[in-house]
Design a protein around this motif. Structure first.
Motif, mmCIF file in Angstrom:
data_model
loop_
_atom_site.group_PDB
_atom_site.id
_atom_site.type_symbol
_atom_site.label_atom_id
_atom_site.label_comp_id
_atom_site.label_asym_id
_atom_site.label_seq_id
_atom_site.Cartn_x
_atom_site.Cartn_y
_atom_site.Cartn_z
ATOM 1 N N THR B 15 -14.006 -144.901 -2.596
ATOM 2 C CA THR B 15 -14.451 -145.827 -3.644
ATOM 3 C C THR B 15 -15.905 -145.582 -4.003
ATOM 4 O OG1 THR B 15 -12.885 -147.499 -2.897
ATOM 5 C CG2 THR B 15 -14.763 -148.267 -4.186
ATOM 6 N N GLY B 16 -16.157 -145.523 -5.322
ATOM 7 C CA GLY B 16 -17.527 -145.434 -5.803
ATOM 8 C C GLY B 16 -18.093 -144.036 -5.967
ATOM 9 N N LYS B 17 -17.410 -143.033 -5.480
ATOM 10 C CA LYS B 17 -17.931 -141.666 -5.577
ATOM 11 C C LYS B 17 -17.441 -141.020 -6.869
ATOM 12 C CE LYS B 17 -18.320 -137.362 -2.987
ATOM 13 N NZ LYS B 17 -17.899 -136.627 -1.767
ATOM 14 N N LYS B 18 -18.362 -140.789 -7.774
ATOM 15 C CA LYS B 18 -18.027 -140.265 -9.105
ATOM 16 C C LYS B 18 -17.222 -138.973 -9.005
ATOM 17 C CE LYS B 18 -20.166 -138.659 -13.425
ATOM 18 N NZ LYS B 18 -21.442 -138.431 -14.141
ATOM 19 N N LEU B 19 -16.212 -138.865 -9.864
ATOM 20 C CA LEU B 19 -15.433 -137.645 -9.880
ATOM 21 C C LEU B 19 -15.033 -137.290 -11.306
ATOM 22 C CD1 LEU B 19 -12.059 -138.065 -10.261
ATOM 23 C CD2 LEU B 19 -12.435 -139.365 -8.166
ATOM 24 N N THR B 20 -14.766 -136.016 -11.501
ATOM 25 C CA THR B 20 -14.333 -135.506 -12.796
ATOM 26 C C THR B 20 -13.075 -134.668 -12.614
ATOM 27 O OG1 THR B 20 -16.592 -135.435 -13.658
ATOM 28 C CG2 THR B 20 -14.948 -134.088 -14.798
ATOM 29 N N VAL B 21 -12.090 -134.932 -13.433
ATOM 30 C CA VAL B 21 -10.889 -134.113 -13.474
ATOM 31 C C VAL B 21 -10.947 -133.292 -14.759
ATOM 32 C CG1 VAL B 21 -8.377 -134.060 -13.394
ATOM 33 C CG2 VAL B 21 -9.613 -135.938 -12.287
ATOM 34 N N THR B 22 -10.876 -131.991 -14.616
ATOM 35 C CA THR B 22 -10.998 -131.140 -15.799
ATOM 36 C C THR B 22 -9.629 -130.843 -16.405
ATOM 37 O OG1 THR B 22 -10.891 -129.084 -14.540
ATOM 38 C CG2 THR B 22 -13.068 -130.076 -14.868
ATOM 39 N N CYS B 23 -9.636 -130.614 -17.706
ATOM 40 C CA CYS B 23 -8.425 -130.246 -18.442
ATOM 41 C C CYS B 23 -8.828 -129.199 -19.474
ATOM 42 C CB CYS B 23 -7.812 -131.447 -19.123
ATOM 43 S SG CYS B 23 -6.391 -131.007 -20.177
ATOM 44 N N SER B 24 -8.080 -128.109 -19.498
ATOM 45 C CA SER B 24 -8.362 -127.044 -20.444
ATOM 46 C C SER B 24 -7.053 -126.539 -21.038
ATOM 47 C CB SER B 24 -9.099 -125.904 -19.725
ATOM 48 O OG SER B 24 -9.377 -124.851 -20.610
ATOM 49 N N HIS B 29 -5.375 -126.257 -29.668
ATOM 50 C CA HIS B 29 -4.905 -127.562 -30.121
ATOM 51 C C HIS B 29 -6.068 -128.482 -30.425
ATOM 52 C CE1 HIS B 29 -0.705 -127.180 -28.056
ATOM 53 N NE2 HIS B 29 -0.769 -126.548 -29.214
ATOM 54 N N GLU B 30 -5.917 -129.272 -31.498
ATOM 55 C CA GLU B 30 -6.946 -130.250 -31.818
ATOM 56 C C GLU B 30 -6.806 -131.496 -30.924
ATOM 57 O OE1 GLU B 30 -5.809 -128.007 -35.551
ATOM 58 O OE2 GLU B 30 -4.697 -129.261 -34.133
ATOM 59 N N VAL B 54 -14.439 -136.449 -31.245
ATOM 60 C CA VAL B 54 -13.651 -137.591 -31.733
ATOM 61 C C VAL B 54 -12.730 -138.051 -30.619
ATOM 62 C CG1 VAL B 54 -12.017 -138.450 -33.445
ATOM 63 C CG2 VAL B 54 -13.684 -136.684 -34.087
ATOM 64 N N THR B 55 -13.031 -139.229 -30.053
ATOM 65 C CA THR B 55 -12.186 -139.760 -28.979
ATOM 66 C C THR B 55 -11.843 -141.210 -29.275
ATOM 67 O OG1 THR B 55 -14.060 -140.498 -27.632
ATOM 68 C CG2 THR B 55 -13.256 -138.261 -27.256
ATOM 69 N N ASP B 56 -10.752 -141.692 -28.679
ATOM 70 C CA ASP B 56 -10.337 -143.078 -28.895
ATOM 71 C C ASP B 56 -9.588 -143.580 -27.676
ATOM 72 O OD1 ASP B 56 -9.161 -144.693 -31.955
ATOM 73 O OD2 ASP B 56 -10.110 -145.511 -30.155
ATOM 74 N N LYS B 57 -9.597 -144.903 -27.514
ATOM 75 C CA LYS B 57 -8.981 -145.504 -26.345
ATOM 76 C C LYS B 57 -7.459 -145.549 -26.487
ATOM 77 C CE LYS B 57 -12.932 -148.544 -25.502
ATOM 78 N NZ LYS B 57 -13.408 -149.946 -25.430
ATOM 79 N N GLY B 58 -6.808 -145.353 -25.343
ATOM 80 C CA GLY B 58 -5.382 -145.583 -25.267
ATOM 81 C C GLY B 58 -5.124 -146.999 -24.789
ATOM 82 N N LYS B 69 -16.598 -132.024 -26.008
ATOM 83 C CA LYS B 69 -17.685 -131.215 -26.567
ATOM 84 C C LYS B 69 -17.185 -129.859 -27.049
ATOM 85 C CE LYS B 69 -21.162 -133.480 -23.685
ATOM 86 N NZ LYS B 69 -21.272 -134.541 -24.673
ATOM 87 N N GLU B 70 -16.075 -129.419 -26.497
ATOM 88 C CA GLU B 70 -15.477 -128.159 -26.929
ATOM 89 C C GLU B 70 -14.002 -128.423 -27.206
ATOM 90 O OE1 GLU B 70 -16.933 -124.756 -24.151
ATOM 91 O OE2 GLU B 70 -16.596 -126.561 -22.964
ATOM 92 N N LYS B 71 -13.427 -127.621 -28.083
ATOM 93 C CA LYS B 71 -12.039 -127.850 -28.471
ATOM 94 C C LYS B 71 -11.089 -127.682 -27.291
ATOM 95 C CE LYS B 71 -9.145 -126.825 -32.450
ATOM 96 N NZ LYS B 71 -8.976 -125.922 -33.613
ATOM 97 N N ARG B 72 -11.354 -126.733 -26.395
ATOM 98 C CA ARG B 72 -10.400 -126.426 -25.341
ATOM 99 C C ARG B 72 -10.482 -127.362 -24.143
ATOM 100 N NH1 ARG B 72 -10.052 -121.179 -23.903
ATOM 101 N NH2 ARG B 72 -9.395 -121.706 -21.799
ATOM 102 N N ASN B 73 -11.571 -128.099 -23.982
ATOM 103 C CA ASN B 73 -11.768 -128.899 -22.762
ATOM 104 C C ASN B 73 -11.823 -130.393 -23.035
ATOM 105 O OD1 ASN B 73 -11.979 -126.586 -21.114
ATOM 106 N ND2 ASN B 73 -14.127 -126.343 -21.699
ATOM 107 N N PHE B 74 -11.240 -131.163 -22.127
ATOM 108 C CA PHE B 74 -11.224 -132.623 -22.280
ATOM 109 C C PHE B 74 -11.273 -133.245 -20.879
ATOM 110 C CE2 PHE B 74 -10.997 -136.407 -24.448
ATOM 111 C CZ PHE B 74 -9.830 -137.137 -24.309
#
Lengths: 112, 114
Positions: B15-24, B29-30, B54-58, B69-74
């Protein structure tokens, strides 16, 4: 708010049977409906996408139909095989957006 | 080979330890999206992106951040993870020139927050 329901939650059939999976949605103003397959430990694989103007789509032994007025779609699997065992999910984009709503899926087991 | 790649595939953290999951994705694809999958609740959309910047909430965005920031990564960012974010996460992508394009999914990231 769009809700998507899949019944039954689980289904076991003997190999060779033809079967139908159901997907119901509450808001008929949809662009399309997509059927996916999910194998354990894996992501989702797109099977069929039916546009709102279409009544059905076919791919091999799979046939998906769409009845917008009644809020229903069915996925028909012909001559089922053990390799068809997986969880099948349907999804629709919410009207006017790119937000997707998924059903909770039907877990299918085809017995050899 | 056309694919959506997520990393890591499995992560156990506290709990509390920042993490990032990458997607490429390598399909140009837009549209890209993040989902979480929980037993009995199915897949629920967290955030989506129509294109770069351009991002929006689900339906379930609370506790998550994204950037495009780049088309391939989210990437999906959990600034202060909590146990209720323990789940199976999927990234997906598709073309957006017309909404009638199928989504392509990654193999998933199983997160356990202790």
């Amino acid at each position: 708010k769009q809700e998507v329901t899949q019944i039954p939650a689980a289904l076991s059939v003997p190999e060779g049977e033809n079967l139908v999976l159901n997907c119901s949605f509450t808001d008929s103003a949809i662009y399309n409906l997509q059927w996916f397959r999910q194998d354990p430990g894996k992501g989702l694989t797109s099977l069929l996408l039916i546009q709102s103007s279409q009544r059905e789509q076919t791919s091999g032994r799979l046939n998906a139909s769409l009845d917008k007025s009644s809020g229903r779609s069915t996925l028909y699997i012909a001559a089922s095989q053990p390799g068809d065992s997986a969880t099948y999910l349907c999804a629709v984009p919410t009207s006017g957006t790119y937000k997707y709503i998924f059903g909770t899926g039907t877990r299918l087991k085809v017995l050899a | 080979e056309a694919q959506v790649t997520q990393n890591p595939r499995y992560l156990i953290t506290v709990t509390g330890k920042k993490l990032t999951v990458t997607c490429s994705q390598n399909m140009n694809h837009e549209y890209m999206s993040w989902y979480r999958q929980d037993p009995g609740l199915g897949l629920r959309q967290i955030y989506y992106s129509m294109n770069v910047e351009v991002t929006d909430k689900g339906d379930v965005p609370e506790g998550y951040k994204v950037s495009r920031k780049e088309k391939r990564n989210f990437p999906l960012i959990l600034e202060s993870p909590s146990p209720n974010q323990t789940s199976l996460y999927f990234c997906a992508s598709s073309y957006t020139r017309h909404i009638n394009q199928p989504q392509h999914f990654g193999d998933g990231t199983r997160l356990s927050i202790l």
